[in-house]
Structure formats: structure tokens, C-alpha cells
Design an enzyme around this catalytic site. Structure first.
Site, short mmCIF file in Angstrom:
data_model
loop_
_atom_site.label_atom_id
_atom_site.label_comp_id
_atom_site.label_asym_id
_atom_site.label_seq_id
_atom_site.Cartn_x
_atom_site.Cartn_y
_atom_site.Cartn_z
N GLY A 1 28.06 -20.12 -42.94
CA GLY A 1 26.78 -19.73 -43.50
C GLY A 1 25.89 -19.12 -42.44
CE1 TYR B 1 26.98 -23.05 -53.38
CE2 TYR B 1 27.55 -20.91 -52.50
CZ TYR B 1 27.85 -22.24 -52.70
OH TYR B 1 29.03 -22.75 -52.22
CB SER C 1 36.09 -25.27 -54.27
OG SER C 1 35.31 -25.67 -53.16
CG ASN C 2 34.57 -29.24 -52.92
OD1 ASN C 2 34.38 -29.47 -51.73
ND2 ASN C 2 33.82 -28.39 -53.61
CG LEU D 1 30.01 -22.83 -37.67
CD1 LEU D 1 28.81 -21.90 -37.54
CD2 LEU D 1 30.96 -22.61 -36.51
#
Length: 308
Positions: A263, A53, A159-160, A211
Site C-alpha cells: 500500500g 475500500y 483471498s484470506n 511490509l
């Protein structure tokens, strides 16, 4: 804030996805730190980060360093209450692209770097960021098993992933596997089979970009849009709260396994998200929100692009 569990740890029901504080469009450092402190003050005790990130080349671990700096200024009791989850296995060359590297040696090196940047003896939750199609899945997951056995991480996540990959990881990691982080939101519900499998296995399910369909996120592609009408917005208007708060409350109501990690770039955003933990929707509202198409946006697979 109401609590959820990730393995043996209790965390606030709403976490913080810290990625927007370090990637394209990020705020200045003072504002980023203020957002992290606002999250902690609002009862957030799960912070999700990753070594990848960052925005520019040469910034590996930018987000982890931000998180560590914010926590270093808190009391010992505050720090002890926070579960920091980081990830390894992805990279950012600095040209806007994302790479994947699931080689065991690379994952072990990535973990060592995260340990240094976070300033901890063991990482609370270390997650394999994304399967690498060039590396057998069991080998990548096996690196997490080695990190667990060495005491460098307290718990492992993936993840994923799809259902089959979850089951393989469970076989390799046993009780060390505590979480799955997949994309899931009002607009993208294709990971519901993985969510229900997590329920059955006793794993936490951490929706990234939770979201979607209500707000644009740092991970959205150019074709992703945030709608301004539909059931989420209508119920929000009736309740006098934001559609985003309704969206997070809906996610929490789907399953006790769900711990959303929205986030935020601004303090106001994470304070609003945190308030969703104490918002209870009625059965009628939940039924309407769960109908396919209720956000007034198309459903289906995520648009091509970076993943959480």
C-alpha cells in the site's frame, strides 16, 4: 520493471494496494490521484482495489472510483497495460468495522457495481474477499464461476484462504482461478503453505500487507508495531536503501509466484516500493532475512482485526 504473471497476463513484479487511498487516514483526492499516477509512471501495472475500500457509510466503491479516474486520464496504451484487480464479499458499515457476505446473489450484485464504477465491460481479476462461514465455500466460489462464464470477469482470485479452500476453488474454477491473496510479510509468514501450493498449481500469490514488521499499514491493529532494527534494517543500511525495499525484494526472491501489493498513501512510497523489483539480494542476505525472527519482531498469526 521486471515482470511476473497472473494467469495469462504479465504485470510488473510490484503491484499497488490502493486501499490506503480511501480508508481511515486517507490523503486528499489530489494526493491520492498523484500517488496512483506515480505508481503507473514507475512501471506498476497491477492495481488492487475492492468495493469495500472506503471510510464512511455511503462511500461504497470509493477506491474503485479513484482508480477509474486515474486510469481515465491516461493514454489508451497505458490503460491497456494495467491489470485492475478488485474484490467483493466484504462491507464497511461506516463505524470502522468490516462485515463478510459470501452469498452468491450478493457477489453477483457486487460485481455489477464494480463493473459500473470501473467503467469496464469485464473485470480483469475479480477476487472473493474472504470466506463467509455462513455460506458453503463452494457456493461462494460458484458465483465466480458464473461470472466467468457470463464474461463479466476475465479471471478469478480468492483471498484470506487456507490450502483446502484453494483446492476446492481450483476444482470449481479450473483455469479460471489465477491468484490467491493472503497476508504474508517479514513479520507474518504463516501463509507459506498456501504460497507453496500456489507454486505447484501455477497460481500467483499476492501478499497483502507485505511490509508488516517494517511499516505500519492501514490494516494493522493497535498491537502491530513497525520495528527499527534487525536484519532488514541492517542490510538496508549497508545497501543504502529503505528496509521496505529490502522486504519487498526478499518477498520476490521467495518464489516466482509472488507479486507483492504494498500500500501507499504518498508518491514517494510507491516509487520506493517499485524500485524493489530491480533489487537482487545475495544468497547470504536471503539466508539471513529468511531466518525466523530476522525482522526483530515476533512471528505468528496476524493480530485480530480487518483483513485485506
Amino acid at each position: 520493471m521486471r515482470q511476473r504473471t497472473i494467469g495469462a497476463a504479465a504485470v510488473g513484479a510490484i503491484g499497488l494496494g490502493a486501499m490506503p487511498l480511501s480508508v481511515e487516514g486517507r490523503p486528499d483526492e489530489a494526493s491520492a490521484l498523484a500517488t496512483l499516477h506515480s505508481a503507473l509512471d514507475a512501471g506498476v501495472t497491477l492495481i488492487d482495489t475492492a468495493d469495500s475500500y472506503h471510510w464512511h457509510a455511503g462511500e461504497l466503491g470509493h477506491n474503485e472510483r479513484l482508480v477509474a479516474r486515474a486510469l481515465a486520464s491516461r493514454t489508451a496504451a497505458d490503460r491497456a497495460a494495467v491489470l485492475v484487480a478488485t474484490k467483493g464479499g466484504r462491507g464497511r458499515p461506516g463505524d470502522g468495522s468490516w462485515t463478510v457476505d459470501g452469498r452468491p446473489d450478493r457477489l453477483r450484485q457486487a460485481c455489477e457495481g464494480s463493473l459500473r464504477r470501473l467503467g469496464v465491460a469485464a473485470i480483469d481479476l475479480y477476487q472473493l474477499h474472504k470466506p463467509d462461514p455462513r455460506v458453503p465455500w463452494a457456493e461462494s466460489v460458484g458465483a465466480l464461476r458464473e461470472l466467468l462464464d457470463a464474461g463479466k470477469i476475465r479471471a478469478a482470485g480468492i483471498s484470506n484462504v487456507d490450502e483446502g479452500q484453494i483446492l476446492v476453488a481450483r476444482d470449481v474454477l479450473g483455469a479460471g482461478l489465477v491468484s490467491v491473496q493472503n497476508r504474508f510479510s517479514p513479520a507474518v509468514r504463516s501463509a507459506e503453505p498456501e504460497l507453496r501450493l500456489c507454486e505447484r498449481l501455477g497460481l500467483a500469490f499476492l501478499p497483502w500487507s507485505p511490509l508488516g514488521g517494517l511499516s505500519r499499514s492501514a490494516l494493522d491493529g493497535p498491537d502491530d508495531v513497525a520495528v527499527t532494527s534487525g536484519a532488514f534494517h541492517r542490510i538496508a543500511a549497508e545497501r543504502g536503501v529503505s528496509p521496505q525495499r529490502i522486504g519487498l525484494a526478499w518477498l520476490l526472491a521467495l518464489s516466482p509466484a509472488v507479486v507483492p501489493i504494498p500500500g501507499a498513501r504518498r508518491s514517494a512510497s510507491i516509487r520506493d516500493s517499485a524500485a524493489a523489483a530491480d533489487l537482487t539480494l545475495t544468497p547470504a542476505e536471503l539466508s539471513e532475512l529468511s531466518e525466523l525472527g530476522s525482522p526483530a519482531a515476533p512471528f505468528g498469526p496476524a493480530q485480530p482485526g480487518p483483513t485485506g
